[in-house]
Design an enzyme around this catalytic site. Structure first.
Site, PDB file in Angstrom:
ATOM      1  N   ASP A   8       0.857  -1.178   0.000  1.00  0.00           N
ATOM      2  CA  ASP A   8       0.000   0.000   0.000  1.00  0.00           C
ATOM      3  C   ASP A   8       0.897   1.233   0.000  1.00  0.00           C
ATOM      4  O   ASP A   8       1.771   1.381   0.861  1.00  0.00           O
ATOM      5  CB  ASP A   8      -0.901   0.020   1.237  1.00  0.00           C
ATOM      6  CG  ASP A   8      -1.972  -1.064   1.193  1.00  0.00           C
ATOM      7  OD1 ASP A   8      -2.041  -1.788   0.178  1.00  0.00           O
ATOM      8  OD2 ASP A   8      -2.734  -1.182   2.166  1.00  0.00           O
TER       9      ASP A   8
ATOM     10  N   ASP B 246     -15.302  -3.812  -1.201  1.00  0.00           N
ATOM     11  CA  ASP B 246     -14.876  -3.588   0.185  1.00  0.00           C
ATOM     12  C   ASP B 246     -16.124  -3.342   1.021  1.00  0.00           C
ATOM     13  O   ASP B 246     -16.926  -2.460   0.693  1.00  0.00           O
ATOM     14  CB  ASP B 246     -13.943  -2.379   0.262  1.00  0.00           C
ATOM     15  CG  ASP B 246     -12.788  -2.486  -0.725  1.00  0.00           C
ATOM     16  OD1 ASP B 246     -12.295  -3.601  -0.915  1.00  0.00           O
ATOM     17  OD2 ASP B 246     -12.410  -1.462  -1.316  1.00  0.00           O
TER      18      ASP B 246
END
Length: 236
Positions: free
Chosen positions: A8, A127
């Site tokens: 990330d 998500d």
């Protein structure tokens, strides 16, 4: 079962968040490209990249680092975070990204995503917070159920669905196997689990389902809870 080590990107550094909160970012490397090289040496075929700044901004923000990662490895790369138009998709593919992950726009404009999936290698990121789809870098929760979104893409030509239980992400609390299975079953699409992986037992639980095709591994590796090289050897 394909293992997807995750990087990330926030402000040019490799970080991990807890439950998607940007102010929870813990920095693991200021040289993300060197992490990819390490994953490749371990045996990775894919690496999962997320442009966190891009996810909030709605456009890529770590392009310099993404290009450097691509230039320093031979693994396949999938990238998500702020990719919301065809111009950006084409740009990312041109710099060598192998698969594009579309998240927020998969909720707001499914027809666009289906059109893109007919032209390019696309994965849909679903998500969820309490079963409802989170968007805009997980800052907002929509009124759409994750299961319904998965059904929307059942025959849309996307390569994969990446499903994340946001409440588990970065917590090392264990992957949500049931949620992942639900997504896999209603979509019929190759499904990749994400969020909460704590150790080898989570990977073993996913393998035992015979219905989940991949898993994204982040903090469990970075915090030394999971021997990634051992897992690659076992699965290869």
């Amino acid at each position: 079962m394909t293992l997807y080590p995750a990087i990330d990107l926030k402000d040019g550094k490799a970080v991990r968040l807890t439950k998607g909160l940007m102010d929870s970012a813990k920095i693991y490397s200021d040289k993300p490209w060197s992490l990819v090289q390490k994953f490749e040496q371990m045996g990775a075929e894919w690496v999962h990249l997320v442009d966190l700044n891009g996810a909030f901004a709605g456009e890529p923000r770590n392009l310099k680092e993404i290009i450097k990662i691509r230039q320093n490895c031979n693994v396949k790369l999938e990238l998500g975070g702020g990719i919301r138009d065809e111009k950006t998709i084409k740009k990312m593919l041109e710099i060598g990204i192998d698969r594009i992950v579309l998240g927020s726009i998969a909720v707001t404009n499914p027809e666009f995503v289906k059109e893109m999936a007919s032209k390019y290698p696309i994965a849909v990121g679903i998500d969820a917070i309490d079963g409802f789809v989170a968007v805009e870098g997980w800052a907002d929760v929509s009124t759409m159920k994750a299961i319904d979104l998965a059904k929307e893409y059942a025959s849309a030509g996307v390569e994969a669905i990446i499903c994340t239980d946001v409440s588990k992400d970065g917590t090392l609390a264990g992957v949500n196997v049931e949620f992942t299975l639900d997504i896999a079953r209603v979509s019929g699409i190759s499904t990749i689990a994400s969020g909460g992986v704590k150790d080898e037992s989570d990977i073993e639980a996913l393998i035992a389902t015979n219905e989940v095709d991949g898993v994204i591994i982040g903090k469990a590796y970075y915090e030394g809870r999971l021997d990634l090289q051992k897992m690659f050897k076992l699965l290869n």
